[in-house]
Design a protein around this motif. Structure first.
Motif, PDB file in Angstrom:
ATOM      1  N   UNK A  27      30.143  37.984  -1.245  1.00  0.00           N
ATOM      2  CA  UNK A  27      29.785  36.682  -1.773  1.00  0.00           C
ATOM      3  C   UNK A  27      30.975  36.038  -2.471  1.00  0.00           C
ATOM      4  N   UNK A  28      30.927  34.721  -2.578  1.00  0.00           N
ATOM      5  CA  UNK A  28      32.007  33.990  -3.251  1.00  0.00           C
ATOM      6  C   UNK A  28      32.080  34.403  -4.719  1.00  0.00           C
ATOM      7  N   UNK A  29      30.947  34.597  -5.339  1.00  0.00           N
ATOM      8  CA  UNK A  29      30.935  35.021  -6.746  1.00  0.00           C
ATOM      9  C   UNK A  29      31.604  36.388  -6.917  1.00  0.00           C
ATOM     10  N   UNK A  30      31.412  37.283  -5.942  1.00  0.00           N
ATOM     11  CA  UNK A  30      32.053  38.595  -6.008  1.00  0.00           C
ATOM     12  C   UNK A  30      33.566  38.462  -5.898  1.00  0.00           C
ATOM     13  N   UNK A  31      34.016  37.603  -4.975  1.00  0.00           N
ATOM     14  CA  UNK A  31      35.454  37.379  -4.840  1.00  0.00           C
ATOM     15  C   UNK A  31      36.039  36.787  -6.113  1.00  0.00           C
ATOM     16  N   UNK A  32      35.307  35.866  -6.741  1.00  0.00           N
ATOM     17  CA  UNK A  32      35.789  35.257  -7.980  1.00  0.00           C
ATOM     18  C   UNK A  32      35.854  36.270  -9.110  1.00  0.00           C
ATOM     19  N   UNK A  33      34.857  37.171  -9.184  1.00  0.00           N
ATOM     20  CA  UNK A  33      34.838  38.157 -10.262  1.00  0.00           C
ATOM     21  C   UNK A  33      36.021  39.115 -10.164  1.00  0.00           C
ATOM     22  N   UNK A  34      36.278  39.659  -8.979  1.00  0.00           N
ATOM     23  CA  UNK A  34      37.379  40.601  -8.845  1.00  0.00           C
ATOM     24  C   UNK A  34      38.742  39.923  -8.987  1.00  0.00           C
ATOM     25  N   UNK A  35      38.829  38.676  -8.567  1.00  0.00           N
ATOM     26  CA  UNK A  35      40.088  37.938  -8.745  1.00  0.00           C
ATOM     27  C   UNK A  35      40.380  37.715 -10.218  1.00  0.00           C
ATOM     28  N   UNK A  36      39.340  37.372 -10.988  1.00  0.00           N
ATOM     29  CA  UNK A  36      39.527  37.151 -12.415  1.00  0.00           C
ATOM     30  C   UNK A  36      39.907  38.437 -13.133  1.00  0.00           C
ATOM     31  N   UNK A  37      39.286  39.539 -12.749  1.00  0.00           N
ATOM     32  CA  UNK A  37      39.643  40.814 -13.364  1.00  0.00           C
ATOM     33  C   UNK A  37      41.098  41.199 -13.043  1.00  0.00           C
ATOM     34  N   UNK A  38      41.526  40.867 -11.836  1.00  0.00           N
ATOM     35  CA  UNK A  38      42.912  41.176 -11.465  1.00  0.00           C
ATOM     36  C   UNK A  38      43.895  40.353 -12.284  1.00  0.00           C
ATOM     37  N   UNK A  39      43.565  39.101 -12.539  1.00  0.00           N
ATOM     38  CA  UNK A  39      44.441  38.251 -13.344  1.00  0.00           C
ATOM     39  C   UNK A  39      44.587  38.809 -14.767  1.00  0.00           C
ATOM     40  N   UNK A  40      43.524  39.366 -15.286  1.00  0.00           N
ATOM     41  CA  UNK A  40      43.534  39.825 -16.672  1.00  0.00           C
ATOM     42  C   UNK A  40      44.137  41.224 -16.793  1.00  0.00           C
ATOM     43  N   UNK A  41      43.726  42.123 -15.929  1.00  0.00           N
ATOM     44  CA  UNK A  41      44.109  43.516 -16.107  1.00  0.00           C
ATOM     45  C   UNK A  41      44.959  44.121 -15.026  1.00  0.00           C
ATOM     46  N   UNK A  42      45.248  43.386 -13.967  1.00  0.00           N
ATOM     47  CA  UNK A  42      46.059  43.920 -12.896  1.00  0.00           C
ATOM     48  C   UNK A  42      45.301  44.922 -12.034  1.00  0.00           C
ATOM     49  N   UNK A  43      46.036  45.796 -11.350  1.00  0.00           N
ATOM     50  CA  UNK A  43      45.427  46.741 -10.416  1.00  0.00           C
ATOM     51  C   UNK A  43      44.491  47.725 -11.118  1.00  0.00           C
ATOM     52  N   UNK A  44      44.783  48.072 -12.395  1.00  0.00           N
ATOM     53  CA  UNK A  44      43.937  49.017 -13.112  1.00  0.00           C
ATOM     54  C   UNK A  44      42.529  48.484 -13.327  1.00  0.00           C
ATOM     55  N   UNK A  45      42.353  47.169 -13.326  1.00  0.00           N
ATOM     56  CA  UNK A  45      41.042  46.573 -13.556  1.00  0.00           C
ATOM     57  C   UNK A  45      40.128  46.655 -12.350  1.00  0.00           C
ATOM     58  N   UNK A  46      40.630  47.176 -11.222  1.00  0.00           N
ATOM     59  CA  UNK A  46      39.808  47.276 -10.013  1.00  0.00           C
ATOM     60  C   UNK A  46      38.911  48.511 -10.014  1.00  0.00           C
ATOM     61  N   UNK A  47      39.123  49.406 -10.953  1.00  0.00           N
ATOM     62  CA  UNK A  47      38.299  50.620 -11.020  1.00  0.00           C
ATOM     63  C   UNK A  47      36.902  50.288 -11.528  1.00  0.00           C
ATOM     64  N   UNK A  48      35.949  51.188 -11.270  1.00  0.00           N
ATOM     65  CA  UNK A  48      34.576  50.998 -11.738  1.00  0.00           C
ATOM     66  C   UNK A  48      34.518  51.024 -13.251  1.00  0.00           C
ATOM     67  N   UNK A  49      33.603  50.252 -13.796  1.00  0.00           N
ATOM     68  CA  UNK A  49      33.351  50.257 -15.225  1.00  0.00           C
ATOM     69  C   UNK A  49      31.993  50.885 -15.507  1.00  0.00           C
ATOM     70  N   UNK A  50      31.818  51.358 -16.710  1.00  0.00           N
ATOM     71  CA  UNK A  50      30.529  51.918 -17.098  1.00  0.00           C
ATOM     72  C   UNK A  50      29.465  50.825 -17.101  1.00  0.00           C
ATOM     73  N   UNK A  51      28.283  51.178 -16.585  1.00  0.00           N
ATOM     74  CA  UNK A  51      27.169  50.230 -16.581  1.00  0.00           C
ATOM     75  C   UNK A  51      26.364  50.268 -17.871  1.00  0.00           C
TER      76      UNK A  51
END
Length: 323
Positions: free
Chosen positions: A37-61
């Motif tokens: 989904x477009x929202x999914x693409x936007x979420x991961x892009x924003x996380x990459x801008x903030x934290x770089x490649x390390x932000x692509x890992x899973x987070x605790x729910x």
């Protein structure tokens, strides 16, 4: 850990984010390319801008704030009542007006010992872990022997065939009982069993002579036998037979059947998978199935204590392993 239905792994998320952030792809184009989904693409892009490649890992729910969680003060009161009064979750819950399941979760979260692990008088832990499962090193080091009483099936079937009401009336006609004499090797769990008419000393002695012959033919030299304190196992013929074959006889402690737990567990398996596995029409039909089931148990049925392998896998000299 990535969810089983997740369309993107951490590597896929990084590729998507780099396409959007580093290469300037539109979000819609990147979403179509990676089938999200477009929202999914936007979420991961924003996380990459903030934290770089390390932000692509899973987070605790786990949520940052749980408004419905039991208050810390009440949790402490639960633990205090458990320690001071040694009450169970149900009694504590009724006293405080809390669901027993909530009390149980609080006690588990604080790692409070179970009541069964505490000394009743002092409240101090007397057992901090479950007893370790023991197992002798080689086949024949110890063989567990026991007898299981089993009601016979009347001709035409019992309550499993005729229904419980009619079956109960038939059982009162005196169809009698049989006695399952069982022997289980401690190391391999190889089993030998017979259906016999009684549990007298001479019957038990004759059974063990045949059981020992079975183990000997399988390449197992029996050195010790463990039984309960039944009269047949305290008899002189039983003592003399074991002594003549240089076998040490060990008995369980009174009222401690778990000491002979391997054959007790075999008894339950025998009942579940053979004796009560299907509605037999007569006792002779059930007994005719015993030999086939015993072969299946020894040669083909996976055993949980043997990492899914059958008992025959631990007895290299056992015949019939490939049948």
């Amino acid at each position: 850990m990535v969810h089983g239905n997740a369309p993107l792994s951490p590597t896929g998320r990084l590729r998507l984010a780099r396409c959007v952030v580093d290469e300037g792809w539109p979000l819609r184009r990147a979403a179509e390319r990676f089938q999200v989904a477009v929202n999914t693409a936007a979420r991961w892009s924003q996380r990459y801008r903030i934290g770089g490649a390390a932000a692509m890992a899973d987070r605790s729910s786990r949520p940052h704030y749980s408004p419905s969680r039991t208050a810390t003060r009440r949790e402490r009161r639960i633990v205090s009542m458990r320690v001071s009064r040694r009450w169970g979750p149900a009694r504590i819950g009724y006293r405080l007006g809390i669901a027993p399941s909530t009390v149980h979760r609080v006690l588990a979260r604080y790692r409070v010992p179970r009541l069964a692990d505490l000394d009743r008088a002092t409240g101090r832990p007397i057992r901090t872990r479950r007893p370790r499962r023991y197992e002798h090193d080689a086949p024949g080091d110890l063989v567990h022997v026991d007898i299981k009483k089993l009601g016979n099936i009347p001709d035409g079937g019992g309550h499993r065939v005729l229904g419980r009401a009619r079956g109960k009336r038939i059982r009162t006609r005196g169809v009698g009982y049989s006695y399952l004499h069982n022997a289980v090797d401690d190391h391999s769990r190889l089993a030998y069993t017979e259906v016999l008419p009684d549990e007298r000393a001479e019957t038990a002695v004759a059974f063990w002579a045949r059981a020992q012959a079975f183990f000997t033919a399988s390449g197992i030299s029996v050195s010790r036998v463990l039984t309960d304190n039944g009269a047949c196992y305290r008899s002189h013929p039983w003592r003399d037979l074991l002594r003549d074959n240089d076998i040490v006889h060990k008995r369980t402690r009174p009222y401690r059947p778990q000491t002979n737990g391997k054959v007790e567990r075999f008894n339950r398996t025998l009942l579940d998978e053979w004796a009560y596995a299907r509605p037999y029409q007569r006792e002779s039909d059930r007994r005719a199935d015993l030999a086939g089931w015993l072969h299946h148990y020894n040669h083909h049925r996976g055993h949980t204590a043997l990492q899914g392998l059958p008992p025959a896998s631990r007895v290299p000299n056992l015949t019939g392993q490939n049948t």
